[in-house]
Design an enzyme around this catalytic site. Structure first.
Site, PDB file in Angstrom:
ATOM      1  N   LYS A   1      16.959  67.205-109.107  1.00 14.88           N
ATOM      2  CA  LYS A   1      17.386  66.675-110.407  1.00 14.88           C
ATOM      3  C   LYS A   1      18.594  65.767-110.282  1.00 14.88           C
ATOM      4  O   LYS A   1      18.740  64.814-111.044  1.00 14.88           O
ATOM      5  CB  LYS A   1      17.661  67.815-111.383  1.00 14.88           C
TER       6      LYS A   1
ATOM      7  N   LYS B   1       4.391  68.069-107.445  1.00 14.78           N
ATOM      8  CA  LYS B   1       3.888  68.915-108.545  1.00 14.78           C
ATOM      9  C   LYS B   1       3.694  68.115-109.825  1.00 14.78           C
ATOM     10  O   LYS B   1       4.397  67.123-110.069  1.00 14.78           O
ATOM     11  CB  LYS B   1       4.823  70.102-108.778  1.00 14.78           C
TER      12      LYS B   1
ATOM     13  N   LYS C   1       6.425  67.745-116.431  1.00 11.11           N
ATOM     14  CA  LYS C   1       6.489  67.419-117.862  1.00 11.11           C
ATOM     15  C   LYS C   1       7.030  66.023-118.108  1.00 11.11           C
ATOM     16  O   LYS C   1       6.779  65.426-119.133  1.00 11.11           O
ATOM     17  CB  LYS C   1       7.460  68.397-118.542  1.00 11.11           C
TER      18      LYS C   1
HETATM   19  P1  TYM Z   1      10.092  74.605-116.504  1.00 11.68           P
HETATM   20  O1  TYM Z   1      10.300  74.281-117.946  1.00 11.68           O
HETATM   21  O2  TYM Z   1      10.340  73.535-115.516  1.00 11.68           O
HETATM   22  O3  TYM Z   1       8.619  75.118-116.273  1.00 11.68           O
HETATM   23  C1  TYM Z   1       8.061  76.149-117.087  1.00 11.68           C
HETATM   24  C2  TYM Z   1       7.134  77.036-116.280  1.00 11.68           C
HETATM   25  O4  TYM Z   1       6.019  76.274-115.788  1.00 11.68           O
HETATM   26  C3  TYM Z   1       5.921  76.426-114.373  1.00 11.68           C
HETATM   27  N1  TYM Z   1       5.454  75.151-113.815  1.00 11.68           N
HETATM   28  C4  TYM Z   1       4.368  75.017-113.055  1.00 11.68           C
HETATM   29  N2  TYM Z   1       3.475  75.917-112.599  1.00 11.68           N
HETATM   30  C5  TYM Z   1       2.444  75.445-111.827  1.00 11.68           C
HETATM   31  N3  TYM Z   1       2.295  74.136-111.523  1.00 11.68           N
HETATM   32  C6  TYM Z   1       3.168  73.201-111.947  1.00 11.68           C
HETATM   33  N4  TYM Z   1       3.007  71.922-111.637  1.00 11.68           N
HETATM   34  C7  TYM Z   1       4.269  73.635-112.762  1.00 11.68           C
HETATM   35  N5  TYM Z   1       5.304  72.984-113.343  1.00 11.68           N
HETATM   36  C8  TYM Z   1       6.016  73.933-113.988  1.00 11.68           C
HETATM   37  C9  TYM Z   1       7.329  76.763-113.917  1.00 11.68           C
HETATM   38  O5  TYM Z   1       7.329  77.412-112.668  1.00 11.68           O
HETATM   39  C10 TYM Z   1       7.796  77.648-115.047  1.00 11.68           C
HETATM   40  O6  TYM Z   1       7.320  78.968-114.875  1.00 11.68           O
HETATM   41  N6  TYM Z   1      14.235  77.162-115.383  1.00 11.68           N
HETATM   42  C11 TYM Z   1      12.908  77.272-115.952  1.00 11.68           C
HETATM   43  C12 TYM Z   1      12.901  77.838-117.345  1.00 11.68           C
HETATM   44  C13 TYM Z   1      13.622  79.112-117.527  1.00 11.68           C
HETATM   45  C14 TYM Z   1      13.128  80.405-117.199  1.00 11.68           C
HETATM   46  C15 TYM Z   1      14.144  81.297-117.599  1.00 11.68           C
HETATM   47  C16 TYM Z   1      11.956  80.858-116.626  1.00 11.68           C
HETATM   48  C17 TYM Z   1      14.850  79.267-118.064  1.00 11.68           C
HETATM   49  N7  TYM Z   1      15.169  80.570-118.131  1.00 11.68           N
HETATM   50  C18 TYM Z   1      14.010  82.679-117.413  1.00 11.68           C
HETATM   51  C19 TYM Z   1      11.805  82.242-116.457  1.00 11.68           C
HETATM   52  C20 TYM Z   1      12.823  83.101-116.838  1.00 11.68           C
HETATM   53  C21 TYM Z   1      12.270  75.895-116.000  1.00 11.68           C
HETATM   54  O7  TYM Z   1      12.932  74.903-116.052  1.00 11.68           O
HETATM   55  O8  TYM Z   1      10.915  75.899-116.102  1.00 11.68           O
END
Ligand code: TYM
Length: 314
Positions: free
Chosen positions: A115, A198, A201
């Site tokens: 990032k 990957k 979003k």
């Molecule tokens: P974030 O918003 O980037 O992604 C949300 C969830 O989606 C999963 N993910 C994927 N899984 C498979 N293939 C992909 N290409 C892919 N892209 C994203 C991520 O692994 C995630 O599970 N820091 C976290 C959010 C967060 C969180 C938490 C998660 C904040 N507090 C507490 C669990 C527990 C994040 O930015 O996810």
């Protein structure tokens, strides 16, 4: 929410557009696990402001993501669906945990490195401390299980390390040590045009991602244009990242095993396979999008869910 079951917590950053990767890596597993746990599903808006946001847009995106959680099958009556910023305890605990997190640990976080490279003009302290807030999200509720995709594994390990350090320092089991749940299939869905990275979003290349709100025709087109590998065999292998990715997607949305799909499509060429992947994804998307649209007509209902959940979480 009852208190008799173990706690499951997960969250998504309301930034960009939700992808099929977020569904397969995270939301799909929340849906499957929700009956067995007391669940808290977060919209981590405080994490989202590590990148500049327009407040009104962010607020609306929280409602949109909430609608998608529900449209994908999360029951708002049985689970807490919270905006992170509505529960002050997350930020309060984050500060305390900051004092138990080593700078060396944060320096090792690969997402921080990625990032920082992407937002070189705004490498703020929030971006750096981001995993500590995530640890607070988890630890504050005595969470047992955290279903996430593969890219969050390192952050979860940090949360466990910090919790253990705190407990050790105070000679007391203050925090429960959470376990990750990383799905065996689909923990890392890759981009359609670049299967080496990957699906994300906020990708500049629109054709790389399948977004949960893409029109079905567009989804089919994107899948048919997905990069495939040399040869014509439908088989999961390291030297076939494009085909392997499509196999993972199809397995996740149909519930079929990779072996079963390989046996079915084997030598029949990429054309039939891609057509069927597109049909399978669209068959999931269409009813989900219809549920989403119905929810969008009722913002007061959505705000009510957020308010009620925050009250209980607090
Ligand atoms: P974030 O918003 O980037 O992604 C949300 C969830 O989606 C999963 N993910 C994927 N899984 C498979 N293939 C992909 N290409 C892919 N892209 C994203 C991520 O692994 C995630 O599970 N820091 C976290 C959010 C967060 C969180 C938490 C998660 C904040 N507090 C507490 C669990 C527990 C994040 O930015 O996810």
């Amino acid at each position: 929410m009852s208190t008799s079951k173990p706690v499951l917590l997960s969250g998504i950053q309301p930034s960009g557009q939700l992808t099929l990767g977020n569904y397969i890596g995270a939301i799909r597993n929340w849906v499957d696990l929700q009956a067995d746990y007391d669940c808290i599903f977060l919209l981590v808006d405080l994490h989202a402001i590590t990148v500049r946001q327009d407040p009104a847009v962010l607020r609306q995106r929280c409602r949109d993501f909430l609608s998608l959680y529900i449209a994908c099958g999360i029951d708002p009556e049985k689970n807490l669906l919270c905006a992170q910023s509505h529960v002050a305890g997350h930020s309060q605990l984050a500060w305390i945990l900051d004092c138990y997190t080593m700078v060396g640990e944060l320096n090792r976080m690969t997402q921080f490195k990625d990032k920082s490279a992407k937002h070189a003009d705004n490498i703020n302290a929030g971006l750096y401390n981001y995993p500590v807030l995530m640890a607070a999200d988890i630890l504050i509720y005595d969470t047992q299980l955290v279903p996430v995709g593969n890219d969050q594994k390192q952050h979860l390990e940090l949360a466990r390390d910090v919790a253990q350090r705190f407990n050790f320092a105070h000679k007391e089991e203050v925090f429960r040590i959470p376990e990750p749940f990383i799905p065996p299939v689909g923990a890392r869905i890759m981009g359609l045009q670049n299967p080496e990275a990957k699906m994300s979003k906020s990708d500049d290349n629109e054709g790389n991602g399948i977004y949960l709100l893409d029109e079905p025709k567009k989804i089919a087109k994107k899948i048919k244009r997905a990069v495939t590998d040399s040869g014509s065999e439908v088989r999961a292998a390291d030297d076939k990242p494009g085909v392997t990715n499509l196999l993972n997607i199809m397995a996740a949305v149909t519930g079929r095993s990779i072996e079963d799909l390989e046996a079915d499509y084997g030598d029949s060429g990429y054309g039939r396979f891609k057509g069927d992947v597109a049909d399978a994804v669209v068959a999931f998307m269409e009813p989900m999008q219809a549920r989403y649209r119905a929810l969008q007509d009722d913002p007061a209902y959505l705000d009510g869910i957020l308010a009620r959940s925050a009250e209980q979480a607090n």
